[in-house]
Design a protein around this motif. Sequence first.
Motif, PDB file in Angstrom:
ATOM      1  N   GLY A 278       0.803  -1.210   0.000  1.00  0.00           N
ATOM      2  CA  GLY A 278       0.000   0.000   0.000  1.00  0.00           C
ATOM      3  C   GLY A 278       0.840   1.267   0.000  1.00  0.00           C
ATOM      4  O   GLY A 278       2.059   1.237   0.182  1.00  0.00           O
ATOM      5  N   ALA A 279       0.170   2.394  -0.181  1.00  0.00           N
ATOM      6  CA  ALA A 279       0.860   3.676  -0.337  1.00  0.00           C
ATOM      7  C   ALA A 279       1.648   4.089   0.892  1.00  0.00           C
ATOM      8  O   ALA A 279       2.636   4.814   0.784  1.00  0.00           O
ATOM      9  CB  ALA A 279      -0.155   4.763  -0.696  1.00  0.00           C
ATOM     10  N   ASP A 280       1.234   3.641   2.068  1.00  0.00           N
ATOM     11  CA  ASP A 280       1.912   4.056   3.293  1.00  0.00           C
ATOM     12  C   ASP A 280       3.151   3.233   3.597  1.00  0.00           C
ATOM     13  O   ASP A 280       3.862   3.509   4.565  1.00  0.00           O
ATOM     14  CB  ASP A 280       0.948   3.971   4.483  1.00  0.00           C
ATOM     15  CG  ASP A 280      -0.124   5.042   4.431  1.00  0.00           C
ATOM     16  OD1 ASP A 280       0.129   6.092   3.818  1.00  0.00           O
ATOM     17  OD2 ASP A 280      -1.206   4.820   4.996  1.00  0.00           O
ATOM     18  N   ARG A 281       3.434   2.203   2.760  1.00  0.00           N
ATOM     19  CA  ARG A 281       4.578   1.335   3.060  1.00  0.00           C
ATOM     20  C   ARG A 281       5.454   1.058   1.838  1.00  0.00           C
ATOM     21  O   ARG A 281       6.360   0.233   1.918  1.00  0.00           O
ATOM     22  CB  ARG A 281       4.087  -0.004   3.624  1.00  0.00           C
ATOM     23  CG  ARG A 281       3.376   0.088   4.961  1.00  0.00           C
ATOM     24  CD  ARG A 281       2.897  -1.282   5.428  1.00  0.00           C
ATOM     25  NE  ARG A 281       3.963  -2.261   5.312  1.00  0.00           N
ATOM     26  CZ  ARG A 281       3.797  -3.494   4.842  1.00  0.00           C
ATOM     27  NH1 ARG A 281       2.617  -3.904   4.413  1.00  0.00           N
ATOM     28  NH2 ARG A 281       4.828  -4.334   4.782  1.00  0.00           N
ATOM     29  N   THR A 282       5.215   1.746   0.743  1.00  0.00           N
ATOM     30  CA  THR A 282       5.954   1.489  -0.492  1.00  0.00           C
ATOM     31  C   THR A 282       6.840   2.675  -0.831  1.00  0.00           C
ATOM     32  O   THR A 282       6.373   3.817  -0.887  1.00  0.00           O
ATOM     33  CB  THR A 282       4.999   1.224  -1.663  1.00  0.00           C
ATOM     34  OG1 THR A 282       4.170   0.105  -1.356  1.00  0.00           O
ATOM     35  CG2 THR A 282       5.771   0.947  -2.942  1.00  0.00           C
ATOM     36  N   VAL A 283       8.123   2.387  -1.080  1.00  0.00           N
ATOM     37  CA  VAL A 283       9.090   3.410  -1.480  1.00  0.00           C
ATOM     38  C   VAL A 283       9.869   2.899  -2.683  1.00  0.00           C
ATOM     39  O   VAL A 283      10.398   1.787  -2.653  1.00  0.00           O
ATOM     40  CB  VAL A 283      10.072   3.729  -0.323  1.00  0.00           C
ATOM     41  CG1 VAL A 283      11.246   4.554  -0.818  1.00  0.00           C
ATOM     42  CG2 VAL A 283       9.351   4.456   0.797  1.00  0.00           C
ATOM     43  N   LEU A 284       9.951   3.695  -3.734  1.00  0.00           N
ATOM     44  CA  LEU A 284      10.804   3.362  -4.868  1.00  0.00           C
ATOM     45  C   LEU A 284      12.186   3.965  -4.636  1.00  0.00           C
ATOM     46  O   LEU A 284      12.305   5.109  -4.177  1.00  0.00           O
ATOM     47  CB  LEU A 284      10.219   3.903  -6.169  1.00  0.00           C
ATOM     48  CG  LEU A 284       8.810   3.430  -6.543  1.00  0.00           C
ATOM     49  CD1 LEU A 284       8.438   3.925  -7.945  1.00  0.00           C
ATOM     50  CD2 LEU A 284       8.677   1.916  -6.465  1.00  0.00           C
ATOM     51  N   VAL A 285      13.217   3.189  -4.938  1.00  0.00           N
ATOM     52  CA  VAL A 285      14.598   3.651  -4.781  1.00  0.00           C
ATOM     53  C   VAL A 285      15.378   3.345  -6.054  1.00  0.00           C
ATOM     54  O   VAL A 285      14.949   2.527  -6.872  1.00  0.00           O
ATOM     55  CB  VAL A 285      15.292   2.976  -3.576  1.00  0.00           C
ATOM     56  CG1 VAL A 285      14.578   3.318  -2.278  1.00  0.00           C
ATOM     57  CG2 VAL A 285      15.385   1.463  -3.759  1.00  0.00           C
ATOM     58  N   THR A 286      16.538   3.991  -6.194  1.00  0.00           N
ATOM     59  CA  THR A 286      17.369   3.718  -7.366  1.00  0.00           C
ATOM     60  C   THR A 286      18.450   2.680  -7.087  1.00  0.00           C
ATOM     61  O   THR A 286      18.788   1.888  -7.960  1.00  0.00           O
ATOM     62  CB  THR A 286      18.057   4.992  -7.880  1.00  0.00           C
ATOM     63  OG1 THR A 286      18.957   5.496  -6.875  1.00  0.00           O
ATOM     64  CG2 THR A 286      17.027   6.045  -8.263  1.00  0.00           C
ATOM     65  N   ASP A 287      19.046   2.677  -5.894  1.00  0.00           N
ATOM     66  CA  ASP A 287      20.251   1.877  -5.621  1.00  0.00           C
ATOM     67  C   ASP A 287      21.295   2.151  -6.703  1.00  0.00           C
ATOM     68  O   ASP A 287      22.056   1.273  -7.102  1.00  0.00           O
ATOM     69  CB  ASP A 287      19.911   0.382  -5.559  1.00  0.00           C
ATOM     70  CG  ASP A 287      21.028  -0.461  -4.949  1.00  0.00           C
ATOM     71  OD1 ASP A 287      21.924   0.118  -4.292  1.00  0.00           O
ATOM     72  OD2 ASP A 287      21.029  -1.688  -5.151  1.00  0.00           O
ATOM     73  N   ALA A 288      21.329   3.397  -7.183  1.00  0.00           N
ATOM     74  CA  ALA A 288      22.201   3.756  -8.305  1.00  0.00           C
ATOM     75  C   ALA A 288      23.656   3.816  -7.885  1.00  0.00           C
ATOM     76  O   ALA A 288      23.992   4.227  -6.769  1.00  0.00           O
ATOM     77  CB  ALA A 288      21.780   5.104  -8.880  1.00  0.00           C
TER      78      ALA A 288
END
Length: 385
Positions: free
Chosen positions: A267-277
């Motif tokens: 859900g929106a309160d527990r999802t984070v997109l990251v790059t790990d770039a």
Amino acid sequence: MSTWGGPVDVTLTGGRVVTPEGVLDRGWVAVRDGRITAVGRDSPPEGPTTDVGGGWVVPGFVDIHCHGGGGEAFTSADPERVRKAAAAHLQHGTTTMLASLVSRPVPELADQVSALAELVEDGVVAGIHLEGPFLSAARCGAHDPAILRPPERSAVDALLKAGRGTVRMVTVAPELEHSVDAIARLVDNGVLAAIGHTDATAAQIRPAVDAGASVATHLFNGMRPLHHREPGPIGALLDDDRVTVELICDLVHLHPTTVRLAARHAGADRTVLVTDAIAAAGAGDGVYDVGGLEVRVVDGVPTLAGGAALAGSTLTMDAAFRNAVVACGLDVVEAVRATATRPARLLGLADRTGELRAGLAADLVVLDADLRPQEVMSKGSWVKD
């Protein structure tokens, strides 16, 4: 690349403005003295305006897991090289980020932390993330297994001391000796404890979360796989409402269906997109050093030399946003929450950034119909090459 001309007083008009309440068609965002003063639709307030031509206006991206970009890594002791790495991602709309460090011996890592702390204090990055050395050798990925170690109190304290309050997150494998005590100590010091690079069983995850671990470092990657009789860290972390899950949305680390399933469940309160770039983000193919290991980037995909193990990514947050919507089926509002709102809240920055609302810093990105950045604003100043 830098901000250009200082803060501007302007109202951006004619856009699809994504607010905490939803999308405002024909919306506007008023910016004065580096801050958002008002958000609305239809008739804008008096003053200078800039028409964004129907583009999307979204909050500046917040990346909590990034090792570098523009050919430079955050491990550099040269502040200008660190600034270049941060600037490479700013160009792609990341207005707030943590500088992630890979596993090194604790004295060397402490030196890197100390050097980065000054740049946190200068506002170049928002804090430091230590992805190691407290990781499992069985799931080490692009970390040198010879350097990995349990999180003894002396090691944890040395790194926190070097950071002078700037270490914001530390990744730990919870099956290691001393891990639960280390997690509790990190949390007591105001540091996010993350679980990652782990071969733990589901039963070993629970005590770590009970101790305060609240982030899953790049869920699925660097973890014991999900099994229907042993859910392991993936099942345990995804199913625990106390844990925010990072997802590397480059369509290489995770299949679009996997992103969609995880994001829908968390859900929106527990999802984070990251790059790990890594340093290769925005710099092209070639050979790079990641924590003392040779990494080859071919067609934008970094792998350890001589093997197939992924070694970070060349992702930028605008591409993660676009991938989430176009390939993975999230809507734009969900993508905004995963790339800005939720990570800002996780870092305790919700009163400064992460949303388009009055009183927050004017950190924003104007995207075209294909969700590609047209303009980036950081603290009220336009970002230019």
